[in-house]
Design a protein around this motif. Structure first.
Motif, PDB file in Angstrom:
ATOM      1  N   ALA A   1       0.829  -1.213   0.000  1.00  0.00           N
ATOM      2  CA  ALA A   1       0.000   0.000   0.000  1.00  0.00           C
ATOM      3  C   ALA A   1       0.859   1.258   0.000  1.00  0.00           C
ATOM      4  O   ALA A   1       1.774   1.393   0.810  1.00  0.00           O
ATOM      5  N   ALA A   2       0.553   2.192  -0.899  1.00  0.00           N
ATOM      6  CA  ALA A   2       1.198   3.509  -0.866  1.00  0.00           C
ATOM      7  C   ALA A   2       0.632   4.302   0.303  1.00  0.00           C
ATOM      8  O   ALA A   2      -0.550   4.181   0.628  1.00  0.00           O
ATOM      9  N   ILE A   3       1.477   5.112   0.936  1.00  0.00           N
ATOM     10  CA  ILE A   3       1.040   5.948   2.061  1.00  0.00           C
ATOM     11  C   ILE A   3       1.325   7.401   1.716  1.00  0.00           C
ATOM     12  O   ILE A   3       2.474   7.788   1.534  1.00  0.00           O
ATOM     13  N   LEU A   4       0.271   8.188   1.609  1.00  0.00           N
ATOM     14  CA  LEU A   4       0.427   9.620   1.329  1.00  0.00           C
ATOM     15  C   LEU A   4       0.183  10.383   2.626  1.00  0.00           C
ATOM     16  O   LEU A   4      -0.877  10.242   3.252  1.00  0.00           O
ATOM     17  N   VAL A   5       1.161  11.196   3.041  1.00  0.00           N
ATOM     18  CA  VAL A   5       1.068  11.900   4.326  1.00  0.00           C
ATOM     19  C   VAL A   5       0.667  13.353   4.083  1.00  0.00           C
ATOM     20  O   VAL A   5       1.271  14.047   3.263  1.00  0.00           O
ATOM     21  N   HIS A   6      -0.336  13.790   4.807  1.00  0.00           N
ATOM     22  CA  HIS A   6      -0.816  15.167   4.670  1.00  0.00           C
ATOM     23  C   HIS A   6      -0.824  15.846   6.034  1.00  0.00           C
ATOM     24  O   HIS A   6      -1.178  15.237   7.034  1.00  0.00           O
ATOM     25  N   ALA A   7      -0.435  17.116   6.084  1.00  0.00           N
ATOM     26  CA  ALA A   7      -0.459  17.874   7.345  1.00  0.00           C
ATOM     27  C   ALA A   7      -1.870  17.900   7.921  1.00  0.00           C
ATOM     28  O   ALA A   7      -2.856  18.007   7.193  1.00  0.00           O
ATOM     29  N   LEU A   8      -1.951  17.802   9.231  1.00  0.00           N
ATOM     30  CA  LEU A   8      -3.239  17.786   9.926  1.00  0.00           C
ATOM     31  C   LEU A   8      -3.022  18.344  11.333  1.00  0.00           C
ATOM     32  O   LEU A   8      -2.108  17.915  12.026  1.00  0.00           O
ATOM     33  N   HIS A   9      -3.860  19.303  11.709  1.00  0.00           N
ATOM     34  CA  HIS A   9      -3.820  19.870  13.065  1.00  0.00           C
ATOM     35  C   HIS A   9      -2.400  20.193  13.516  1.00  0.00           C
ATOM     36  O   HIS A   9      -1.883  19.580  14.457  1.00  0.00           O
ATOM     37  N   PRO A  10      -1.778  21.162  12.857  1.00  0.00           N
ATOM     38  CA  PRO A  10      -0.373  21.455  13.159  1.00  0.00           C
ATOM     39  C   PRO A  10      -0.149  21.854  14.611  1.00  0.00           C
ATOM     40  O   PRO A  10      -0.993  22.499  15.229  1.00  0.00           O
ATOM     41  N   LEU A  11       0.976  21.449  15.103  1.00  0.00           N
ATOM     42  CA  LEU A  11       1.514  21.932  16.360  1.00  0.00           C
ATOM     43  C   LEU A  11       1.718  23.430  16.307  1.00  0.00           C
ATOM     44  O   LEU A  11       2.008  23.978  15.234  1.00  0.00           O
ATOM     45  N   GLY A  12       1.675  24.061  17.461  1.00  0.00           N
ATOM     46  CA  GLY A  12       2.239  25.405  17.578  1.00  0.00           C
ATOM     47  C   GLY A  12       1.386  26.518  17.028  1.00  0.00           C
ATOM     48  O   GLY A  12       1.907  27.569  16.694  1.00  0.00           O
ATOM     49  N   ASP A  13       0.048  26.321  16.952  1.00  0.00           N
ATOM     50  CA  ASP A  13      -0.734  27.458  16.453  1.00  0.00           C
ATOM     51  C   ASP A  13      -0.692  28.630  17.437  1.00  0.00           C
ATOM     52  O   ASP A  13      -0.905  29.772  17.038  1.00  0.00           O
ATOM     53  N   SER A  14      -0.336  28.358  18.692  1.00  0.00           N
ATOM     54  CA  SER A  14      -0.196  29.464  19.647  1.00  0.00           C
ATOM     55  C   SER A  14       1.046  30.304  19.345  1.00  0.00           C
ATOM     56  O   SER A  14       1.225  31.387  19.890  1.00  0.00           O
ATOM     57  N   MET A  15       1.911  29.793  18.466  1.00  0.00           N
ATOM     58  CA  MET A  15       3.128  30.535  18.126  1.00  0.00           C
ATOM     59  C   MET A  15       2.976  31.343  16.835  1.00  0.00           C
ATOM     60  O   MET A  15       3.948  31.879  16.313  1.00  0.00           O
ATOM     61  N   LEU A  16       1.758  31.404  16.309  1.00  0.00           N
ATOM     62  CA  LEU A  16       1.509  32.193  15.098  1.00  0.00           C
ATOM     63  C   LEU A  16       0.932  33.554  15.498  1.00  0.00           C
ATOM     64  O   LEU A  16       0.154  33.643  16.436  1.00  0.00           O
ATOM     65  N   VAL A  17       1.299  34.574  14.779  1.00  0.00           N
ATOM     66  CA  VAL A  17       0.748  35.916  15.014  1.00  0.00           C
ATOM     67  C   VAL A  17       0.082  36.371  13.724  1.00  0.00           C
ATOM     68  O   VAL A  17       0.757  36.513  12.695  1.00  0.00           O
ATOM     69  N   GLY A  18      -1.222  36.567  13.776  1.00  0.00           N
ATOM     70  CA  GLY A  18      -1.944  36.992  12.576  1.00  0.00           C
ATOM     71  C   GLY A  18      -3.225  36.202  12.429  1.00  0.00           C
ATOM     72  O   GLY A  18      -3.664  35.543  13.369  1.00  0.00           O
ATOM     73  N   PRO A  19      -3.835  36.247  11.251  1.00  0.00           N
ATOM     74  CA  PRO A  19      -5.125  35.574  11.063  1.00  0.00           C
ATOM     75  C   PRO A  19      -4.991  34.055  11.217  1.00  0.00           C
ATOM     76  O   PRO A  19      -3.922  33.490  10.935  1.00  0.00           O
ATOM     77  N   PRO A  20      -6.053  33.375  11.664  1.00  0.00           N
ATOM     78  CA  PRO A  20      -5.994  31.932  11.929  1.00  0.00           C
ATOM     79  C   PRO A  20      -5.562  31.104  10.712  1.00  0.00           C
ATOM     80  O   PRO A  20      -4.976  30.034  10.869  1.00  0.00           O
ATOM     81  N   ILE A  21      -5.812  31.618   9.511  1.00  0.00           N
ATOM     82  CA  ILE A  21      -5.462  30.865   8.308  1.00  0.00           C
ATOM     83  C   ILE A  21      -3.943  30.674   8.185  1.00  0.00           C
ATOM     84  O   ILE A  21      -3.479  29.821   7.430  1.00  0.00           O
ATOM     85  N   LEU A  22      -3.165  31.428   8.965  1.00  0.00           N
ATOM     86  CA  LEU A  22      -1.711  31.228   8.944  1.00  0.00           C
ATOM     87  C   LEU A  22      -1.343  29.811   9.354  1.00  0.00           C
ATOM     88  O   LEU A  22      -0.262  29.322   9.025  1.00  0.00           O
TER      89      LEU A  22
END
Lengths: 332, 332
Positions: free
Chosen positions: A168-189
């Motif tokens: 089986a091929a495994i494709l990895v996609h980002a999900l629920h990233p760590l560290g959203d408290s370390m972003l400054v700006g709109p949530p879409i960042l």
């Protein structure tokens, strides 16, 4: 051209209430015949349209863009790693059947990447078997981490073992990233900054967790060019050279493992594409567009086409590498 | 050649017990005349040697390596952002005096980057004034985040305002990276994987927090080539182009801000150095070695020297850019 990174959302989700009363199970609220809101925990997670579920619409877009084959995987938010294993497996099976139905509509134009409840690795291994038995499904999409566990966590060994055994091929996609408290700006960042960093953690855990050492025939691909791997790999390689404790846990140089993983070309900048190409070589890159979501590349492979990479490499990236990733080395 | 990234550890730390009884204040336990253990919270954080505190030893190494000037900043673990503002300011002042004493030993060979208690931004602004008044100190080193706050958090405005007004250079170093639970392997991976990802969060927060919009004359430099910024920037730029909410919070394209920040060349791989050079241009890179710690480049600037970058750029990177970063544009 094969586009390995395209998403699917069912027009209707199963009613999970009998198995699990959580409000996090998605529900589709149609706006009109062609658009709907994916309601999760009482709010509109994303407004999607018929491109997500309608094969003729997808085929029209593919024809216009010169895409011969789309690998279809669910919108990552649907991976539902938060749930208990049993309902998650039932939900996964339902969505996997939906993907198989899309493929059945045009088996020469679509190929499926299903999903498994990786929060319960033994169950995920069993579910992978059921999933791979569906016509047109050649592997799965997984999230970049699973609850508290990095993707390369030893706890996932039963799943990786099954994937290797089943091819089986495994494709990895980002999900629920760590560290959203370390972003400054709109949530879409979270999407523009959090996702590439998150993906960097994920690839690193596969490399340093020795997953390819334990399961050498695994075919693992990472969306968005492997995110921040490109910034981590040189430093990790340096650490491997100077630090015995790193070498003790990893028999080969990190770059050797990186050059056995696959990466899509969705990196938005030619300089970045060429740099990634210089790190992992011409045989590990594949076109991925994120069709039909907001950060998608239009048309798929546009950056690759306009880049200064050698024509020979472009051809491999458009088709041969994806074929190897999806179907295994014997397919080429 | 100017080496902007070298560290200092005092041979003796102040006794903080009268102000704060925490066991986290560092204590030096000498092993012999030339080596000591930095004890933090009862354990040896790092064994260091006289290169950390002895100017003649440093000068010998600098002469052997062709380094004309070292910018000296404390070992990042000494930034003590965990403490209350008042004792942290007293501790900072003590260490800043130690750095000034090193510079006084050879003012044409050393320049100081002090420290401030950034957990208390108003106090940090006042402490910056005291620090900049010390002979030989031209700026400060700060950590990549401050407790729960990203570096680009609006709460840090009083500090950034003071730095701009005083013309203080700000060198950012990774500290206590996020996401160590997402690493698989020996704890030192925190350094090889966690640091570059952490630095990526930090640069991104400075860009998306609009710090350079609010304080356009600030000079901020990032160690280790800005870590994962190189992977984040293209996607963030793409987001800025397609997403109104990102443009609404940031008037200029992210790359414009990136090209006003400084980055050291400690990236361990020529491909990475050339890619970074292509992203931020030849005027924002500086030699940084991490002298005298384990991941240091020996000799400083070796990767740059052996790279295929144009000689003219190499010369700027060896000296002119660092001079502009440390002393301001009027110094060139």
């Amino acid at each position: 051209m094969i586009d390995v990174h395209t998403h699917h959302v069912s027009r209707e989700f199963p009613d999970m209430s009998a198995l699990d009363a959580s409000p996090r199970w998605p529900r589709m609220e149609m706006i009109d015949a062609a658009r709907g809101q994916v309601m999760i925990a009482g709010r509109n997670f994303r407004t999607v349209d018929s491109r997500c579920w309608d094969p003729p619409t997808r085929l029209r877009d593919m024809d216009a863009a010169g895409v011969a084959v789309q690998a279809v995987s669910v919108m990552p938010e649907l991976l539902t790693y938060w749930a208990a294993g049993e309902p998650a497996a039932a939900f996964a099976h339902h969505l996997n059947q939906g993907i198989a139905a899309i493929v059945a509509h045009a088996p020469d134009r679509f190929v499926g990447l299903g999903m498994v409840p990786l929060q319960d690795p033994e169950r995920a291994a069993r579910e992978l078997e059921r999933c791979m038995a569906l016509d047109g499904i050649v592997g799965v999409e997984v999230g970049s981490h699973v609850g508290d566990r990095p993707l390369g966590d030893p706890a996932h060994a039963p799943f990786f073992a099954a994937a290797e055994r089943l091819g089986a091929a495994i494709l990895v996609h980002a999900l629920h990233p760590l560290g959203d408290s370390m972003l400054v700006g709109p949530p879409i960042l979270n999407n523009y900054v959090g996702f590439p960093l998150e993906t960097g953690f994920s690839v690193a855990s596969i490399i340093t967790g020795g997953i390819l050492e334990q399961f050498p025939r695994l075919r693992i691909g990472f969306c968005h060019g492997g995110g921040a791997l490109m910034a981590v790999l040189p430093r990790l390689s340096h650490g491997w050279q100077i630090d015995e404790s790193v070498r003790a846990s990893l028999p080969r140089p990190p770059e050797e493992y990186a050059r056995r993983l696959f990466f899509d070309t969705l990196v938005y900048d030619e300089r970045t594409l060429r740099y990634l190409h210089s790190l992992v070589g011409p045989d590990q890159l594949m076109v991925g567009s994120d069709y039909p979501f907001i950060v998608m590349e239009t048309p798929p492979g546009a950056l690759l086409a306009s880049s200064s990479l050698p024509d020979e490499d472009k051809q491999r990236i458009r088709e041969v590498n994806a074929r190897r990733f999806l179907y295994g080395p014997e397919a080429c």
